[in-house]
Design a protein around this motif. Structure first.
Motif, short mmCIF file in Angstrom:
data_model
loop_
_atom_site.label_atom_id
_atom_site.label_comp_id
_atom_site.label_asym_id
_atom_site.label_seq_id
_atom_site.Cartn_x
_atom_site.Cartn_y
_atom_site.Cartn_z
N LYS A 57 1.41 1.15 -0.24
CA LYS A 57 0.99 2.55 -0.16
C LYS A 57 2.17 3.51 -0.01
O LYS A 57 1.98 4.72 -0.08
CB LYS A 57 0.09 2.75 1.07
CG LYS A 57 -1.35 2.30 0.89
CD LYS A 57 -2.16 2.55 2.16
CE LYS A 57 -2.20 4.00 2.62
NZ LYS A 57 -3.06 4.92 1.88
N ARG A 59 3.48 3.99 2.76
CA ARG A 59 3.01 4.69 3.95
C ARG A 59 4.05 4.54 5.05
O ARG A 59 4.55 3.45 5.30
CB ARG A 59 1.70 4.07 4.39
CG ARG A 59 1.06 4.64 5.66
CD ARG A 59 -0.34 4.08 5.79
NE ARG A 59 -1.02 4.37 7.02
CZ ARG A 59 -2.26 4.90 7.06
NH1 ARG A 59 -2.89 5.22 5.96
NH2 ARG A 59 -2.85 5.11 8.21
N SER A 149 -7.05 3.89 3.14
CA SER A 149 -7.46 4.28 1.79
C SER A 149 -6.47 3.72 0.77
O SER A 149 -5.26 3.69 1.00
CB SER A 149 -7.55 5.80 1.68
OG SER A 149 -6.35 6.40 2.09
N ASN A 151 -4.73 4.39 -1.78
CA ASN A 151 -3.95 5.32 -2.59
C ASN A 151 -2.52 5.31 -2.08
O ASN A 151 -2.26 4.86 -0.97
CB ASN A 151 -4.51 6.75 -2.45
CG ASN A 151 -4.67 7.16 -0.99
OD1 ASN A 151 -5.67 6.83 -0.36
ND2 ASN A 151 -3.66 7.83 -0.45
N SER A 157 -7.53 10.35 -2.02
CA SER A 157 -8.18 9.08 -1.70
C SER A 157 -9.07 8.64 -2.87
O SER A 157 -9.68 9.47 -3.53
CB SER A 157 -9.02 9.21 -0.44
OG SER A 157 -8.24 9.73 0.62
N GLU A 186 -13.29 10.05 4.47
CA GLU A 186 -12.98 9.01 5.42
C GLU A 186 -13.85 9.11 6.68
O GLU A 186 -14.52 10.11 6.91
CB GLU A 186 -11.49 9.09 5.82
CG GLU A 186 -10.52 8.73 4.71
CD GLU A 186 -10.29 9.84 3.70
OE1 GLU A 186 -10.94 10.90 3.79
OE2 GLU A 186 -9.44 9.64 2.81
N HIS A 237 -1.61 16.02 2.94
CA HIS A 237 -2.30 14.76 2.73
C HIS A 237 -3.35 15.03 1.67
O HIS A 237 -3.69 16.17 1.42
CB HIS A 237 -2.95 14.33 4.04
CG HIS A 237 -2.81 12.88 4.30
ND1 HIS A 237 -1.63 12.29 4.69
CD2 HIS A 237 -3.69 11.86 4.19
CE1 HIS A 237 -1.82 11.00 4.85
NE2 HIS A 237 -3.06 10.70 4.54
#
Ligand code: AMP
Ligand code: MG
Length: 337
Positions: A57, A59, A149, A151, A157, A186, A237
């Motif tokens: 991700k 992330r 999620s 993505n 998302s 979400e 986001h």
């Protein structure tokens, strides 16, 4: 991240579920449907697999993941129930009556949960998904999975299996296709504090009123600072590639519109002819379901910016939609991309 050459898409039928569980057991990642959005799943107790989720991700490690379990009976696997005060226990028991469903609780973390999952916090976010395929995978795996999620970090998302492939092709071996996500936003995240205080850390698919009714208590705002600081407090986001501007903002170039109501004569006069329009309507459940797919279509419409209205509904899913659009419109911090 293990090199995966291509991503296979298959139906979320019993054979697909069995393969997903096999891959998760082997430390691999799987894209799968939940009732909120599509998730990128990994075995929650396999720290290497969890690390692969952050990598796939892109992330940042400081953004903790949500652990998914079958229900309240499985809480003890991930939550240190000895650290629940009587008040916190009472509220947890009340809130888990909304399970399975799109409500995440933040509770004291059990030692078994890898630090990476919670970004070093001593609390863990946990929910029980309602989607049949997600539940079937949990049952076949016999263990919790994390499933943020599916993505790339900061992006829109996914609410369809094809969106997961768009986002993560070659980074995940398998995506289970379970059709369009039922809620489209979400989960709602609620922090349960030691004295039983409940904090709304993220508005989501379970309306605030439903949580307050079952808890018999008001949801407080998140603390201004401190380790329980809520989710995605990262301003930017859920963002399309092209800039998204709220309400009366203005930019140059061809525009695409995201509307809830009908465009007025003033809109046409002010912004000119849009290259694309998505009308989500004023039923907030339907609007939430279509929100992210509509944003993707506008992103690909050839426009150079999106002008988005905010929904007027203050109850139901209105706050969740407003939260997502506000973040989608936020300035992107270059250090976050
Ligand atoms: P998602 O990206 O939908 O998987 O949601 C994860 C969000 O849950 C993150 O943005 C986190 O900030 C929030 N979250 C996860 N764990 C915690 C925690 N222990 N305390 C507060 N928020 C959390
Ligand atoms: Mg996300």
């Amino acid at each position: 991240m293990d090199a995966v050459r291509r991503t296979r898409l298959r139906a979320a039928d019993p054979a697909g579920v069995a393969e997903a569980a096999r891959l998760l057991r082997a430390g691999q990642l799987v894209g799968l449907p939940t009732e909120t959005v599509y998730g990128l799943a990994a075995h929650a107790f396999d720290a290497d697999a969890v690390l692969a989720v952050f990598d796939a991700k892109e992330r940042p490690r400081f953004d903790p993941l949500i652990v998914h379990v079958l229900g309240a009976d499985a809480l003890a696997q991930v939550v240190d129930e000895r650290r629940l005060s009587p008040a916190a226990r009472r509220q947890t028991e009340a809130l888990t009556r909304l399970w399975p469903g799109p409500l995440t609780l933040v509770l004291p973390k059990a030692a078994e949960v890898p630090e990476l999952v919670t970004s070093g916090l001593d609390t863990v976010a946990v929910r029980a998904p309602a989607h049949d395929a997600a539940r079937a995978v949990l049952r076949a795996l016999g263990a919790p999975f994390v499933a943020p999620s599916a993505n790339r970090f900061g992006r829109i998302s996914p609410t369809r299996a094809a969106h997961v492939v768009e986002e993560l092709d070659g980074r995940v071996p398998l995506v289970l296709d379970g059709g369009a996500s039922e809620h489209g936003v979400e989960s709602t995240i609620v922090g349960v504090e030691e004295d039983g205080t409940l904090r709304l850390l993220r508005p989501g698919a379970t309306p605030r009123g439903a949580v307050e009714d079952i808890a018999g208590a008001r949801l407080e705002a998140p603390r201004a600072r401190g380790p329980r600081r809520g989710p995605g407090m990262l301003a930017s986001h859920y963002a399309p590639r092209i800039p998204l501007v709220l309400e009366t903002g203005q930019r140059d170039g061809p525009v695409a519109w995201l509307l809830f109501g009908s465009p007025t004569r003033d809109d046409w006069a002010r912004y000119g002819v849009p290259v694309a329009v998505e009308r989500l309507g004023d039923d907030d459940r339907r609007a939430a379901r279509e929100l992210f797919a509509a944003l993707r279509r506008l992103d690909d419409s050839g426009a150079s910016w999106i002008l988005a209205e905010l929904p007027t509904s203050r109850g139901g899913l209105g706050p969740a939609i407003r939260d997502r659009l506000t973040r989608a419109a936020a300035d992107r911090d270059p250090s976050m991309t």
